[in-house]
Write an enzyme that holds these catalytic residues in place. Structure first.
Site, PDB file in Angstrom:
ATOM      1  N   CYS A   1       0.855  -1.411  -0.213  1.00 38.58           N
ATOM      2  CA  CYS A   1       0.189   0.139  -0.159  1.00 38.58           C
ATOM      3  C   CYS A   1       0.480   1.102  -0.221  1.00 38.58           C
ATOM      4  CB  CYS A   1      -0.973  -0.482   1.371  1.00 38.58           C
ATOM      5  SG  CYS A   1      -2.319   0.377   0.889  1.00 38.58           S
TER       6      CYS A   1
ATOM      7  N   GLU B   1      -2.061  -8.698   4.386  1.00 28.65           N
ATOM      8  CA  GLU B   1      -2.134  -9.071   5.307  1.00 28.65           C
ATOM      9  C   GLU B   1      -3.034  -9.294   6.502  1.00 28.65           C
ATOM     10  OE1 GLU B   1      -0.757  -6.288   4.835  1.00 28.65           O
ATOM     11  OE2 GLU B   1      -1.787  -4.391   5.772  1.00 28.65           O
TER      12      GLU B   1
ATOM     13  N   HIS C   1      -3.776  -4.592   1.030  1.00 27.43           N
ATOM     14  CA  HIS C   1      -3.602  -5.022   2.096  1.00 27.43           C
ATOM     15  C   HIS C   1      -3.500  -6.540   2.130  1.00 27.43           C
ATOM     16  CE1 HIS C   1      -2.263  -1.443   4.050  1.00 27.43           C
ATOM     17  NE2 HIS C   1      -3.133  -1.323   2.847  1.00 27.43           N
TER      18      HIS C   1
HETATM   19  N1  LIG Z   1      -1.927   6.813   2.648  1.00 28.90           N
HETATM   20  C1  LIG Z   1      -1.898   6.353   1.405  1.00 28.90           C
HETATM   21  C2  LIG Z   1      -1.369   4.440   2.098  1.00 28.90           C
HETATM   22  C3  LIG Z   1      -2.574   4.131   2.294  1.00 28.90           C
HETATM   23  C4  LIG Z   1      -2.196   3.321   3.567  1.00 28.90           C
HETATM   24  O1  LIG Z   1      -1.219   2.379   3.096  1.00 28.90           O
HETATM   25  N2  LIG Z   1      -3.140   2.913   4.140  1.00 28.90           N
HETATM   26  C5  LIG Z   1      -2.840   2.041   5.010  1.00 28.90           C
HETATM   27  C6  LIG Z   1      -3.457   2.367   6.270  1.00 28.90           C
HETATM   28  C7  LIG Z   1      -2.490   2.250   7.327  1.00 28.90           C
HETATM   29  C8  LIG Z   1      -2.287   0.895   7.962  1.00 28.90           C
HETATM   30  O2  LIG Z   1      -3.519   0.049   8.334  1.00 28.90           O
HETATM   31  O3  LIG Z   1      -1.567   0.328   7.843  1.00 28.90           O
HETATM   32  C9  LIG Z   1      -3.258   6.372   0.667  1.00 28.90           C
HETATM   33  O4  LIG Z   1      -4.278   7.086   1.045  1.00 28.90           O
HETATM   34  O5  LIG Z   1      -3.561   6.177  -1.131  1.00 28.90           O
END
Ligand SMILES: N[C@@H](CCC(=O)NCCCC(=O)O)C(=O)O
Length: 258
Positions: free
Chosen positions: A116, A221, A219
């Site tokens: 992400c 995970e 994600h």
């Molecule tokens: N801020 C960026 C990347 C989004 C992101 O990494 N989301 C994950 C949320 C945090 C986490 O739970 O690890 C976007 O919004 O594009």
């Protein structure tokens, strides 16, 4: 041999009013650690050290690198733009650390999985750019911030045949979850896009001449415990890291049995 995987945490410098708190703080969702541990790796949370020599020293101690997600966004000046929309900015300590480590991981051929926000950092480190806000900048874009729980998938992606991602999941289509409002606009040097959502938004990037260098916008995970294809992402990443740990040349992934 179990590979040691460096995991990048998030960081609150302590002076962001909207985040409250005064003390600088590291934080990281436990799922990232659990996925590495349960699938055969040894996770190590990396301190976001500022000294470049210290960063190189840290990399000598790991066999693979996991760049995690982040709620805040990369400073647009890092990809040559001024900020056009209101959003919190990733702490400079974190972005400086990760941008440096991405280039070191390419040079040192360290297996790297970026998730992400980590994928977006990977892209910017290689000279790519981002859409600062998908809903404001892209017509007919899907809802990429799903309202359903992250343990559920919310849209499909199409995977480039013959790509690393295809060789891992052995599919040219799969379903993913989604929690982002930014995404890759131009792909960075030496990288290629290897998956896209139905609206054309890039969902994966990779370095074709690296043993394992993959950035994904979703994600896994949240999905690996119940979805085989997302489990395979971590398993193949860990196998590539394990090969490095045993100092074998890390061939390009030729198939999941390699
Ligand atoms: N801020 C960026 C990347 C989004 C992101 O990494 N989301 C994950 C949320 C945090 C986490 O739970 O690890 C976007 O919004 O594009």
């Amino acid at each position: 041999m179990k590979p040691v995987i460096g995991v990048t945490p998030d960081f609150n410098a302590g002076d962001r009013k909207e985040w409250g708190g005064k003390e600088p703080t590291y934080f990281l969702r436990a799922r990232y650690i659990r996925a590495i541990e349960e699938l055969g790796g040894v996770p190590v949370i990396l301190p976001l050290v500022a000294d470049r020599a210290a960063r190189r020293r840290l990399l000598q101690g790991i066999d693979g690198l996991l760049l995690t997600g982040s709620g805040p966004d990369l400073d647009p000046t890092l990809y040559g733009e001024s900020q056009r929309y209101r959003f919190p900015i990733v702490a400079q300590r974190r972005s400086s650390f990760e941008l440096d480590l991405v280039l070191l991981a390419i040079r040192k051929q360290i297996p790297t999985l970026a998730i992400c926000g980590g994928m977006q950092t990977m892209n910017v480190a290689c000279g790519g750019t981002l859409y600062q806000d998908l809903t404001a900048q892209v017509n007919d874009v899907l809802q990429h911030r799903q309202q359903i729980p992250a343990v559920q998938v919310s849209h499909s992606i199409t995977i480039t045949p013959g790509s690393l991602l295809d060789r891992i999941v052995k599919r040219t289509r799969m379903n993913v979850n989604s929690s982002h409002h930014q995404s890759v606009k131009s792909v960075g040097r030496t990288l290629v896009a290897s998956a896209a959502a139905p609206d054309g938004i890039v969902e994966a990037i990779e370095h074709p001449r690296h043993p394992f260098f993959l950035g994904i916008q979703w994600h896994p995970e949240f999905l690996f415990e119940r979805h085989l294809l997302h489990r395979r992402l971590f398993q193949t990443f860990l196998r590539a890291a394990s090969r490095r740990a045993s100092h074998q040349p890390s061939p390009a992934i030729r198939g999941t049995n390699s």
